[in-house]
Design a protein around this motif. Structure first.
Motif, short mmCIF file in Angstrom:
data_model
loop_
_atom_site.label_atom_id
_atom_site.label_comp_id
_atom_site.label_asym_id
_atom_site.label_seq_id
_atom_site.Cartn_x
_atom_site.Cartn_y
_atom_site.Cartn_z
N GLY A 30 49.26 42.35 44.18
CA GLY A 30 48.72 42.15 42.84
C GLY A 30 48.20 43.44 42.25
N LEU A 31 47.45 44.22 43.06
CA LEU A 31 46.90 45.48 42.56
C LEU A 31 48.00 46.47 42.20
CD1 LEU A 31 43.91 46.06 44.97
CD2 LEU A 31 43.83 45.55 42.56
N VAL A 79 50.86 40.42 32.79
CA VAL A 79 50.35 41.10 33.98
C VAL A 79 49.34 40.21 34.72
CG1 VAL A 79 49.20 43.17 34.80
CG2 VAL A 79 50.58 43.26 32.76
N TYR A 80 48.56 39.45 33.95
CA TYR A 80 47.52 38.63 34.56
C TYR A 80 48.07 37.64 35.56
CZ TYR A 80 44.46 40.46 31.04
OH TYR A 80 43.75 41.31 30.25
N GLU A 101 54.03 50.29 30.90
CA GLU A 101 53.94 49.71 29.57
C GLU A 101 53.82 50.81 28.51
OE1 GLU A 101 51.90 45.59 29.63
OE2 GLU A 101 50.59 47.05 28.69
N VAL A 108 42.18 29.41 39.80
CA VAL A 108 42.94 30.61 39.44
C VAL A 108 44.29 30.60 40.12
CG1 VAL A 108 42.88 33.11 39.40
CG2 VAL A 108 40.79 31.84 39.14
N ALA A 125 48.54 39.65 38.76
CA ALA A 125 47.29 40.18 39.30
C ALA A 125 46.40 39.06 39.82
CB ALA A 125 46.57 40.99 38.22
N LEU A 126 46.27 37.97 39.03
CA LEU A 126 45.40 36.87 39.45
C LEU A 126 45.99 36.14 40.65
CD1 LEU A 126 44.23 35.44 36.04
CD2 LEU A 126 42.98 36.87 37.62
N LEU A 143 46.81 40.56 47.75
CA LEU A 143 45.93 41.40 46.94
C LEU A 143 46.56 42.76 46.71
CD1 LEU A 143 43.23 41.57 45.53
CD2 LEU A 143 42.29 42.55 47.59
N SER A 167 52.40 42.16 27.85
CA SER A 167 51.23 42.78 28.48
C SER A 167 50.28 41.72 29.02
CB SER A 167 50.52 43.70 27.50
OG SER A 167 49.99 42.96 26.44
N VAL A 168 50.25 40.54 28.41
CA VAL A 168 49.40 39.47 28.96
C VAL A 168 50.00 38.94 30.27
CG1 VAL A 168 48.48 37.16 28.51
CG2 VAL A 168 48.44 38.86 26.73
N GLY A 179 45.58 42.95 26.71
CA GLY A 179 46.62 43.50 27.57
C GLY A 179 46.23 44.75 28.32
N ALA A 201 48.68 48.00 38.43
CA ALA A 201 48.72 49.45 38.17
C ALA A 201 50.08 49.86 37.62
CB ALA A 201 48.42 50.21 39.45
N PHE A 221 41.03 44.66 37.19
CA PHE A 221 41.40 45.58 38.27
C PHE A 221 40.17 46.03 39.04
CE2 PHE A 221 43.52 49.54 39.65
CZ PHE A 221 44.73 48.99 40.02
N MET A 233 38.60 43.15 40.99
CA MET A 233 39.38 42.82 42.18
C MET A 233 39.18 43.87 43.27
SD MET A 233 42.81 41.35 40.42
CE MET A 233 43.87 42.01 41.63
N TRP A 239 45.01 38.08 43.64
CA TRP A 239 43.59 38.01 43.96
C TRP A 239 43.21 36.64 44.52
CZ3 TRP A 239 39.45 35.15 42.02
CH2 TRP A 239 38.19 35.61 42.43
N ILE A 264 50.70 48.52 33.94
CA ILE A 264 49.94 49.24 32.91
C ILE A 264 50.57 50.60 32.68
CG2 ILE A 264 47.72 50.22 32.31
CD1 ILE A 264 46.42 48.23 34.12
#
Lengths: 219, 342
Positions: B155-156, B136-137, B166, B81, B140-141, B152, B133-134, A62, B160, A70, A73, B144, B163
């Protein structure tokens, strides 16, 4: 039931680990590594260590891997052409080490007798939150504190490395001797302090700019 | 009925999972309707009211319409992805539902006594945090792999933001853990049943409740923290390139995350299914639970109709320089008080 789950998650972990090493795209490797972490966490659950499993997912999958992804990317790594193979001697060394590891596993599987304990292995209190917490704050207090100090030092170290302008004052001007920097030095920020260097590489290093030498192309 | 029999136990579990899944999906559908109607009333409009009575069938009409759209794959996107991202988002969103107790022990004729929850284990609270927390992927993915600047950026930003918040979210819950002495959500809810079902943790941890509420809104990317999909600057953020069922998965994941976060707030701070009269009529507990969850969902919509969006640097400053120190202060205060009071 536990055996089926073990085979499932162990297979997942090994598959993801192989994918992680063999992928050429760094993002795919990172995703595979997350798969490994999640599979390992599932294995911890079957081994009656739910706290470790949860922490594994929260901290590694996590937090740490999010930072890695990050960075990948942000850098947006282009597809690299296959590099020349370096360190060829590592290949036989790896094979030899793998053989030793397999031999060790076989030895454990065939020679060591499993001793029957009274408590079923999946039912124990060792992995529960309370026992881990009590252990961390009584018996293992000193190692726990030392580890946290170590982590703090790592954070401080990373921050001081990231702050490049501590090497030179912010008004310093770097003048490379006979060389010319590709990146122009900002005249507005030029101050009294002047640093002279011999080569472009040295100047680039002082400025904190990445520098690639073109020696292979004959400059 | 003997619930210790493994076959009966697994059948009961499958039924429980199906019921919980359907409940969440329906709740999700009607949250969308609630949002559209309430938002319309806030803005002096009527909102969708033509499909069924008061528009109750509108979510299903929307669902069919979105499903019928063409499923587009942008050129030069990372196909695998691109497909994986919405799956991660929806799976992690739904997985968190497993640990919430919807009600107290229910006694049904011919069936016996059973608790209204799917799973109960030692680290339920950590499990929720880990699964979130997983999640987020997924975002983000998606950003991307779309091969699109706006995606993008979305996602970025979202990575940010999630995280950062959290940390505040997790730290705001530590006060509750200190008071209750357990990470098991079912046990935490049971501990709040005193005072005729009104001994809620919010009375002991008001500061943590406010911190949790703010961090939770940021964690689910809702207004005023909806920077990942700020439509005025990023088109639609991370899901710009997604259409048809993949878009639906992201959309559902966002609303299920809202429901999850509301359920966690209900269970930890507002006493879960506890309330006056639950000891006599256990089924009343289910009603209380969902009433509290719907209150939080309404609160979300209310905020959306009221507040403007943050700027990104304001968001980061607020998370790191205000929420985090206050959350740590709350932990220190709670621990000190507990040390002297016992």
């Amino acid at each position: 039931m536990t055996t089926i789950l073990f085979i499932l998650f162990a297979g997942l972990a090994i598959g993801c680990a192989i994918a992680m090493v063999s992928q050429s795209n760094p993002l795919y490797s990172a995703i595979s590594l997350i798969g490994v972490f999640v599979a390992l966490a599932s294995l911890y659950v079957t081994l009656a260590a739910p706290f470790i499993a949860a922490v594994q997912v929260i901290v590694y999958a996590g937090a740490i891997m999010v930072l890695v992804i990050f960075v990948i990317m942000l850098l947006n790594v282009e597809h690299e052409e296959p590099r020349r193979k370096r360190l060829r001697f590592l290949v036989p060394a790896a094979i030899g080490m793998a053989a030793v590891l397999i031999g060790e596993t076989a030895f454990i599987l065939y020679s060591v007798q499993a001793t029957e304990s009274g408590v079923p292995r999946t039912v124990s209190n060792v992995g529960l939150t309370q026992s881990i917490g009590v252990g961390l704050f009584t018996q293992y207090l000193l190692p726990f504190e030392i580890t946290s100090v170590l982590l703090l030092m790592a954070i401080v170290g990373a921050m001081s490395l990231a702050r490049r302008n501590t090497i030179l004052s912010s008004t310093a001007r770097v003048v490379p001797g006979a060389q010319v920097l590709a990146m122009d030095i900002d005249p507005a920020r030029a101050g009294k302090e002047t640093v002279e260097t011999e080569t472009t590489a040295e100047a680039a290093h002082l400025l904190g700019v990445e520098f690639h030498s073109n020696q292979e192309n004959g400059e | 009925m003997d619930f210790n029999n493994p076959y009966i136990h697994s059948v009961v579990l499958i039924v429980a999972i199906s019921v919980a899944f359907l409940t969440i999906m329906l709740l999700c559908a009607f949250t969308v309707l609630l949002e559209r109607r309430v938002l319309a009333f806030i803005q002096g409009r009527l909102g969708p009211n033509r499909v069924g009575y008061f528009g109750v069938l509108q979510p299903f009409a929307d669902f069919i319409k979105t499903m019928m759209k063409e499923d587009l794959n942008p050129d030069q996107s990372t196909k695998f992805v691109f497909m994986l991202a919405p799956m991660i988002a929806i799976v992690t969103a739904i997985m968190a539902i497993a640990v919430y107790p919807f009600g107290p022990l229910i006694n049904l004729p011919y069936l016996g006594t059973f608790p209204l929850r799917i799973a109960q284990f030692d680290v339920a609270l950590l499990y929720v945090l880990g699964v979130t927390s997983v999640g987020v992927y997924g975002i983000a993915l998606a950003g991307w792999s779309s091969n699109n600047k706006y995606s993008l950026m979305g996602g970025l930003r979202s990575a940010a933001q999630m995280i950062s918040y959290e940390l505040a979210l997790g730290l705001s819950l530590i006060g509750i853990i200190l008071i209750c002495g357990t990470l098991d959500i079912y046990a935490i809810v049971q501990q709040q049943s005193g005072w005729y079902g009104l001994q809620w943790n919010i009375l002991y941890q008001p500061l943590a409740f406010i911190l949790y509420l703010i961090a939770a809104i940021a964690e689910t990317n809702r207004v005023p923290f909806d920077l990942p999909e700020a439509e005025t600057e990023l088109v639609a953020g991370f899901h710009t390139e997604y259409s048809s069922i993949k878009f639906l998965l992201f959309f559902n994941a966002e609303y299920i995350n809202m429901i999850t976060v509301s359920m966690l707030a209900t269970s930890l701070f507002l006493g879960g299914w506890n309330g006056p009269g639950v000891a006599q009529f256990p089924l009343l507990g289910v009603l209380y639970f969902f009433a509290k969850v719907v209150f939080f969902l309404f609160f979300y919509v209310w905020l959306r109709g009221t507040l403007p969006r943050f700027r990104f640097d304001q968001l980061m400053d607020f998370g790191w320089k205000f929420l985090l120190p206050v959350a740590i202060l709350n932990i220190v205060l709670t621990a000190t008080v507990l040390f002297f009071v016992g």
